[in-house]
Design a protein around this motif. Structure first.
Motif, PDB file in Angstrom:
ATOM      1  N   LEU A 309       0.833  -1.188   0.000  1.00 51.76           N
ATOM      2  CA  LEU A 309       0.000   0.000   0.000  1.00 51.76           C
ATOM      3  C   LEU A 309       0.877   1.251   0.000  1.00 51.76           C
ATOM      4  N   PHE A 310       0.885   1.962  -1.115  1.00 54.01           N
ATOM      5  CA  PHE A 310       1.455   3.297  -1.105  1.00 54.01           C
ATOM      6  C   PHE A 310       0.308   4.238  -0.806  1.00 54.01           C
ATOM      7  N   VAL A 311       0.449   5.027   0.215  1.00 54.35           N
ATOM      8  CA  VAL A 311      -0.680   5.852   0.609  1.00 54.35           C
ATOM      9  C   VAL A 311      -0.395   7.320   0.391  1.00 54.35           C
ATOM     10  N   THR A 312      -1.450   8.067   0.343  1.00 57.02           N
ATOM     11  CA  THR A 312      -1.443   9.427  -0.133  1.00 57.02           C
ATOM     12  C   THR A 312      -2.522  10.171   0.673  1.00 57.02           C
ATOM     13  N   PRO A 313      -2.384  11.456   0.974  1.00 56.08           N
ATOM     14  CA  PRO A 313      -3.456  12.106   1.746  1.00 56.08           C
ATOM     15  C   PRO A 313      -4.759  12.129   0.950  1.00 56.08           C
ATOM     16  N   LYS A 314      -5.877  12.219   1.657  1.00 64.14           N
ATOM     17  CA  LYS A 314      -7.195  12.225   1.016  1.00 64.14           C
ATOM     18  C   LYS A 314      -7.319  13.384   0.018  1.00 64.14           C
ATOM     19  N   ASN A 315      -6.812  14.556   0.389  1.00 63.07           N
ATOM     20  CA  ASN A 315      -6.941  15.730  -0.482  1.00 63.07           C
ATOM     21  C   ASN A 315      -5.719  15.892  -1.389  1.00 63.07           C
ATOM     22  N   ILE A 316      -5.246  14.756  -1.917  1.00 64.28           N
ATOM     23  CA  ILE A 316      -4.026  14.764  -2.729  1.00 64.28           C
ATOM     24  C   ILE A 316      -4.190  15.627  -3.988  1.00 64.28           C
ATOM     25  N   ASP A 317      -5.407  15.695  -4.553  1.00 61.74           N
ATOM     26  CA  ASP A 317      -5.620  16.531  -5.741  1.00 61.74           C
ATOM     27  C   ASP A 317      -5.208  17.976  -5.479  1.00 61.74           C
ATOM     28  N   GLU A 318      -5.633  18.457  -4.333  1.00 58.99           N
ATOM     29  CA  GLU A 318      -5.357  19.847  -3.986  1.00 58.99           C
ATOM     30  C   GLU A 318      -3.843  20.061  -3.804  1.00 58.99           C
ATOM     31  N   TRP A 319      -3.209  19.170  -3.061  1.00 60.03           N
ATOM     32  CA  TRP A 319      -1.759  19.271  -2.877  1.00 60.03           C
ATOM     33  C   TRP A 319      -1.054  19.299  -4.233  1.00 60.03           C
ATOM     34  N   VAL A 320      -1.416  18.363  -5.089  1.00 59.77           N
ATOM     35  CA  VAL A 320      -0.705  18.188  -6.356  1.00 59.77           C
ATOM     36  C   VAL A 320      -0.890  19.417  -7.247  1.00 59.77           C
ATOM     37  N   HIS A 321      -2.103  19.951  -7.291  1.00 59.81           N
ATOM     38  CA  HIS A 321      -2.309  21.158  -8.089  1.00 59.81           C
ATOM     39  C   HIS A 321      -1.547  22.348  -7.497  1.00 59.81           C
ATOM     40  N   ASN A 322      -1.546  22.461  -6.188  1.00 59.09           N
ATOM     41  CA  ASN A 322      -0.785  23.551  -5.574  1.00 59.09           C
ATOM     42  C   ASN A 322       0.694  23.486  -5.955  1.00 59.09           C
TER      43      ASN A 322
ATOM     44  N   HIS B 306      -0.502  16.387  15.009  1.00 55.13           N
ATOM     45  CA  HIS B 306      -0.128  16.041  13.638  1.00 55.13           C
ATOM     46  C   HIS B 306      -1.390  16.165  12.782  1.00 55.13           C
ATOM     47  N   ASP B 307      -1.236  16.134  11.468  1.00 52.12           N
ATOM     48  CA  ASP B 307      -2.404  16.147  10.599  1.00 52.12           C
ATOM     49  C   ASP B 307      -3.253  14.913  10.855  1.00 52.12           C
ATOM     50  N   ARG B 308      -4.544  15.077  10.737  1.00 53.23           N
ATOM     51  CA  ARG B 308      -5.380  13.888  10.719  1.00 53.23           C
ATOM     52  C   ARG B 308      -5.303  13.357   9.298  1.00 53.23           C
ATOM     53  N   LEU B 309      -4.565  12.268   9.157  1.00 54.59           N
ATOM     54  CA  LEU B 309      -4.268  11.768   7.826  1.00 54.59           C
ATOM     55  C   LEU B 309      -5.308  10.726   7.414  1.00 54.59           C
ATOM     56  N   PHE B 310      -6.164  11.090   6.456  1.00 56.62           N
ATOM     57  CA  PHE B 310      -6.987  10.072   5.826  1.00 56.62           C
ATOM     58  C   PHE B 310      -6.214   9.596   4.618  1.00 56.62           C
ATOM     59  N   VAL B 311      -5.977   8.320   4.513  1.00 61.28           N
ATOM     60  CA  VAL B 311      -5.120   7.849   3.438  1.00 61.28           C
ATOM     61  C   VAL B 311      -5.905   7.000   2.468  1.00 61.28           C
ATOM     62  N   THR B 312      -5.342   6.859   1.305  1.00 57.19           N
ATOM     63  CA  THR B 312      -6.015   6.345   0.145  1.00 57.19           C
ATOM     64  C   THR B 312      -4.947   5.633  -0.688  1.00 57.19           C
ATOM     65  N   PRO B 313      -5.268   4.568  -1.416  1.00 62.57           N
ATOM     66  CA  PRO B 313      -4.207   3.921  -2.196  1.00 62.57           C
ATOM     67  C   PRO B 313      -3.670   4.856  -3.274  1.00 62.57           C
ATOM     68  N   LYS B 314      -2.437   4.601  -3.698  1.00 66.62           N
ATOM     69  CA  LYS B 314      -1.806   5.434  -4.715  1.00 66.62           C
ATOM     70  C   LYS B 314      -2.616   5.480  -6.008  1.00 66.62           C
ATOM     71  N   ASN B 315      -3.146   4.335  -6.418  1.00 67.79           N
ATOM     72  CA  ASN B 315      -3.900   4.283  -7.684  1.00 67.79           C
ATOM     73  C   ASN B 315      -5.393   4.470  -7.447  1.00 67.79           C
ATOM     74  N   ILE B 316      -5.715   5.406  -6.561  1.00 61.73           N
ATOM     75  CA  ILE B 316      -7.115   5.654  -6.194  1.00 61.73           C
ATOM     76  C   ILE B 316      -7.965   6.064  -7.398  1.00 61.73           C
ATOM     77  N   ASP B 317      -7.366   6.787  -8.370  1.00 70.12           N
ATOM     78  CA  ASP B 317      -8.127   7.184  -9.561  1.00 70.12           C
ATOM     79  C   ASP B 317      -8.719   5.978 -10.268  1.00 70.12           C
ATOM     80  N   GLU B 318      -7.876   4.966 -10.409  1.00 74.52           N
ATOM     81  CA  GLU B 318      -8.311   3.764 -11.122  1.00 74.52           C
ATOM     82  C   GLU B 318      -9.435   3.056 -10.351  1.00 74.52           C
TER      83      GLU B 318
END
Lengths: 338, 338, 338, 338
Positions: A309-322, B306-318
Motif C-alpha cells: 500500500l502506497f498511501v497518499t493524503p485524502k486531499n491529494i488533488d489539492e496538494w498536487v495542483h498547488n 499532527h495532521d489527521r491523515l486520511f489515506v487512500t491507495p496510490k492508484n485511487i483514480d483507477e
C-alpha cells in the motif's frame, strides 16, 4: 513513480546514516566527517537542509557527489497560500545558488521535463506543472523547451533515452526534471520540496546507468526537483509507532524531571533531544528499544501477502495542483530573472 | 466525506460488538442473540455478509433496524475485470432481494443521488457514477431521476434537504444514494461494497435527524450504497500493528504445535481462530494483549497535533473510476430488468 | 442548449421589429412607441442596450414584460483581460440596478443555477461557472445556494421542475440562472452577455408554461444571464452574405460621393446609415435587395437534408472558461457587496 | 492546427484542379492525365478516394509524389457506431496496403505521434488518441513508441525537430502522425479520415523544409492521418452559397425537364451532373456564374477586420473523442495483426 521510484527517494538526509544519528550531537559528528557538509537553516517558515557531498563523502555514505537541498514547512496545509509562497521564494533563491552558470549562458536553452503518469494523481505533479508552463501566456517558451513525456509503460520508450535524444539535438545549458517522489518520512508527505544537481539515479549505487538521468548520461547539468506525494504503507506505520514510543517516553521522563511543570509541548519528530526508550519497555516490550529500521522491516515482513500500500493524503488533488502551480510560477519567474 | 462522514462508516460488522467478538464461536453467539441475524456466504469470489437487525437488536447494538450487506473480494485489484464483474452481479442480485416492491410499482420513479465532492478523488465515486448514468445512451432516464448535487460546503445547502425537496415533488418509489466511505478496516479499502436499506444517518444513535437521509426523513425507502475509499491514518496503523501481533503470535503457536509442518499459510485478518497473544508479550509488551481499540486510541492521542491523515491507495483514480462504472452499469441493468 | 433553446435566444433586440428597423432614425421611432423604452449607452468599451417593455409593449412586440440588457464588446478576444474586466464591472453594476430589493432582504437566499450540459463545451459555461463558485474558498455559500443540475436528457427530470422543487423549500429572495445561448447575430458570438429579469421562457409567446423558469412559475424573481456561444449555421451564412452586400454597396456609394477620399473605414455591422443595395443588383441579383430574413429562410431550405450545423469558434474552450470565471467572480463580488 | 495548418489541409482532391473539374466527365480526364491516378470506390458506407501522384503528376498539380487516401461517410453522425466501425475497418485495410514493408520488419519500431493542442477541443484529437493508446492495457508499447508532444507554441520546440530527434535515436520502421485538420469542404467536417504517405508539409510547394515531417526530413517513412475538425468561416459560407445556387438551379432545370415528376431527391454536393447556373442569374446575379473560388475570395475580403472564424460543430467534443477511440483502436489492432 515507476516501480523503481522507491529508490530515488533516498535523499541524503533519509539515508541510514542520518536515521541512525538522530540527535543533534550525533549529526554534528557527521557534519564534521570528511567529505560531507550539512547546513541547516530556517528562512521564514521554511526549514532548509543543504548537504554537500564530495568524492570522499560519496564513498562514505553511498550517495552521489553533489548538492542536495530539502525545503520543508512542517505545518503546511493545502490552503496555506503564504506557506506555498515562502516555499516558492526559497526554491527560486536556491535555483540561483545552484546554477550560477545560467546567467552567463543566455543563449543556452533550459530543457524542463515533467516526469510521471498524469492519470495517477500523486504521480501527476510533474506533468501538471508542465501543463501550467505550456499553457500560461508567458514568454518562457523563448528560453525553455518544455515536455511531459509520460512514463515508460505508457510511451514504450525509456524516459532517460527520451531526454537524451532531445538533449543531443538541443544541447541545453541545463536540464530540470520535476517528479513526484515516494518519501520514507511520513511527516514530510506533501510538505517538502527536494532539489539536487545530481539528477535522478534509480537504484543508486547499484549502477543502473541505463535509467539514470544525470550529467554523466545526458551530457549537460541535470537538476532534479522532487515532490514527495506518497509514502510506503509500512513506513507510515513504523513512523507512527516510533512517534508513539517517543511521545510516551518523553511524557514519562517529563514527569520525573523537576522542570516538568514548564514543559507542556508534545514531542515532535523534529525534536533532537534523545529520549530514553528504556522507560517504556514494560508497556511496549523489547522491540520499543530496537532501531526504528528494524521495526520497519518487521512490518514489511508481516504485511507480505497483503497489498503493498502506497498511501497518499485524502486531499491529494489539492496538494498536487498547488505544487504544479508553485513549480510553474517559480520556474517562470526564475527564468525571467536570469 | 464531509466532516461527519467518519460516523457513517460504522457498518454493522465494524461496530465494537463485532470487533470484540472476533472468533467464529463468539460470532455464533451473537448470531443467536435476539434481534440480530447474521448470514455469511460466498458467491464466486465475493464474500457476502448480511446482517438483519430488528427493533430489539437495534437497542442491543445501537444500530438502526434494517438490513445491512457487505460484499467483499479480499484479493481484488484495479485491473481484475472478472472480480468487478462478480461484485456487480452480486450487487444486482441483492438489489432485487432488498427491493421486492419495485417490480410492483412500475410507475414509481427511482431517484438516484451520487454524494460527494467531485474534486477530491476518493470522494468522487458517487458523482462519477452519476456522470456515467447521465451520459450513457441508455433509457434509464425514463425510469430514474439522477443527480450529483455536490457537498454542502460547495452548494450552501444541506444535502439531506436537497433530497427531501426533490422527493416531495417526485414522490419516488425508491431513493438510492451512492457515496464514498471512510472505512475502519484497512484491508477492506477499495475492495468492498456496502448496501443498507436504512439510508445514511451520520452520528447514528446521536439523533442528528437534520442530516439523516432515510425513510423517516425523506418519506420513501432509502437505500445507501457505500464504497470505502479512504481509511483513517490511526486505524490503518492500529490494524497493521494488530496484524503484526497476530502474525507473530500465530507463528510462535505453530512452532509449538505438532502439526506445524503442515501449516504454512500466513495469518490473515480473516482468520477466525483465536491466537493467544500472551506468547508475544516479552517482545511487544503489555499493550499487545490490550483490545485493538485501546491501541487505536493510543495512536489517535499520540498523533494529536499532527495532521489527521486520511489515506487512500496510490492508484485511487483507477479504483474510483472502476467503481463508478460498476455502479452505473449495475444500476442500469437492474433498472432495465425490473 | 436543449432542443428548444433556439427560441430562448430571441432577446428583445434580436426580434424582427429590430431587424427590420435598422437605421438610427427608425430605431428612434420604435423608442418612442408606446410601451417600449430603449436605452443605448457605452461605458468604457462596453455597449449597453437596455430595453424596458411594459404590458402594452409586450403585446406589440410579443416579448414578455420586463427589462432586457445586452452588454457587448465587439472587439473582445479571448485573451483580452481588460475587456473581460470591463464586462464584469458593467454586469455587477446592472445586477445592482436590476435587484434593488436584495439589499433589503439580507436573510433571503440567492439560488444560483447553472444550466447546460457540461460535456458539450459551448453548453458548459453555466456548469463551469457553478464549479468555480462551488470550489472557490469564498463565503458565498452563506448567502447563496448553488447548483448545476445538468440537462433534462441527462437527469430524467425537467430543469424547471428541479428549480421549482428547490425554490419551494428555500423560498429564495432571487433565482439567478446562467445559461449558454444560441445567438442569431454571428458578430455577437462569445462577445456578449445578456441579462433579463423575465427569466427563461422557451417558445416565448407560445405559452409553454411547463418549461418556463420565471417569477410566474417559480414564485420569486428570476434573472437569466445568457452567454451566446453558438450560432446557427444558416444564420452565420446569411449574416456573412449580408455583410458582403452591405460592404460592396457601401464601397460603390463611397466612390460616387465627393467625400470618398476621407472615408476609408470599412463597413461594419454596427453602422446605422442606410446603404442603398440597388447599386449591387447587377452583380448580386434580385435577392440582394430582399430583407435579410428572406435570404436566411432560403439558406435554411437549401440546407434541409444536410446537418443542422450549430457552429462555435475554434477556441471555444478558452471563451467558455473565461466567461465561467467572469460570472463566478462577478456574482461573488456582487453578493459580498450587497 | 498551428497557424500554418491551413495549408496542410490541401489534400489532393481539395486542390483547385479538382474543384475546377467537378463533373464526372472532367474528373475522368484528370484520371487519364499523365502522372495522376484516381480511384474511387465504396466499401460499405465508406467512400474511398485514392490518388496516386508520380513525379510528373507532382509537377502538374503541385502536390508531393505519393499516395493520398480519403475515407468519408457523408451521413456519419456522432452516435453512428456502425459508421465509425466501418471507417476503422477501411483505415486498417489501407494501412496494410500502404505499408507492405511493416510485415517484413518485425524488429522495427513504429513511432506514433499525436499532434495538436490538447486544450483546444477540435485540435485535441491527436493528443487524445495518444492518451488512449498510452493508457489502454494493451501490449502496443512493445512494438510502438507513442508521444503527444504538444504544439510548438507550448513546448518552445519545433514539432518536426522533436520527431527528428527521436527518430535519429530510435530509427523507426515507420512514423505515423495523427493530426486534426482544417478542411476546405464543409460537408466533410468530422466525417472524413485522410491518410497519406507523403507526411506533413505545411506550405507545400513553398519549400518550408524546416517544418516538414516527411521521409525526406525524418529519414524514414512518414504516414499522416488527418481528421478535419474545423472549417474556415469564409469556406463554410462560400460552400453554403454554392449549395444554394446549385440547388435552385437544379430545381429550375428539373421543372423544365420531362422527367421531373420522377426526380425528387434534392441536390447534394456529391452530385456530379453539371447544373447550368445561367438559369439563376436573374435572381442571384452575375456572381452566381463565377467559379466558387472567386466567391470565396470575395467573402474573405469582406470579412477582413472581422475575426477569422474557424468554426466547429457544436458537439465537437463527442466527434473528437469518437475519432480518438477509432484511431487508437484501429492502430492497436493493425499493429497486433502485423
Amino acid at each position: 513513480m515507476e516501480n523503481n521510484k522507491w529508490y530515488r527517494t533516498d535523499l541524503v538526509d533519509e539515508t541510514e546514516e542520518f536515521i541512525n544519528h538522530k540527535t543533534a550531537e550525533e549529526r554534528e559528528t557527521l557534519r564534521e566527517s570528511t567529505g560531507i557538509k550539512v547546513l541547516e537553516e530556517e528562512r521564514g517558515r521554511v526549514k532548509i537542509t543543504r548537504v554537500d557531498v564530495d568524492s570522499s563523502g560519496a564513498d562514505e555514505i553511498g550517495k552521489k557527489q553533489g548538492t542536495y537541498f530539502t525545503f520543508t514547512i512542517p505545518t503546511l496545509t493545502p490552503d496555506d497560500e503564504e506557506g506555498f509562497k515562502q516555499l516558492g521564494e526559497v526554491l527560486a533563491e536556491e535555483l540561483t545558488t545552484l546554477h550560477p552558470f545560467i546567467k552567463d549562458n543566455k543563449e543556452g536553452k533550459v530543457l524542463i521535463i515533467g516526469l510521471g503518469n498524469k492519470t495517477i494523481t500523486p504521480d501527476a505533479v510533474g506533468p501538471l506543472a508542465i501543463d501550467e508552463l505550456q499553457n500560461s501566456a508567458t514568454s518562457i517558451q523563448e528560453r525553455c523547451i518544455i515536455y511531459a513525456p509520460g512514463v515508460t509503460g505508457q510511451t514504450g520508450y525509456e524516459t532517460s533515452s527520451f531526454i537524451k535524444a532531445l538533449a543531443e539535438q538541443i544541447k541545453p545549458a541545463l536540464v530540470i526534471v520535476v517528479d513526484a517522489l515516494a518519501t520514507r518520512a511520513s511527516n514530510r508527505l506533501c510538505k517538502t520540496i527536494q532539489m539536487t544537481d545530481t539528477g535522478i539515479h534509480p537504484g543508486s549505487g547499484v549502477g543502473n546507468m541505463r535509467k539514470e538521468i544525470s550529467k554523466e548520461t545526458i551530457g549537460c547539468p541535470v537538476t532534479a526537483i522532487g515532490l514527495p506525494t506518497v509514502v510506503d504503507g509500512p513506513v507510515l506505520i513504523a513512523d507512527a509507532v516510533d512517534t508513539l514510543f517517543q511521545s510516551i517516553a518523553a511524557k514519562i521522563q517529563e514527569k520525573n524531571s523537576p522542570s516538568s511543570a514548564l514543559s507542556v509541548t508534545p514531542w515532535r519528530p523534529s525534536d533532537t533531544s534523545k529520549v530514553d526508550l528504556e522507560v517504556i519497555k514494560p508497556i511496549f516490550g523489547e522491540w520499543s528499544t530496537w532501531p526504528k529500521e528494524e521495526r520497519l522491516q518487521l512490518f514489511e515482513e508481516s504485511l507480505v501477502g497483503h497489498d503493498r500500500l502506497f498511501v497518499t493524503p485524502k486531499n491529494i488533488d489539492e496538494w498536487v495542483h498547488n505544487y504544479a502551480y508553485l513549480i510553474s510560477d517559480t520556474l517562470t519567474e526564475w527564468i525571467e530573472s536570469t
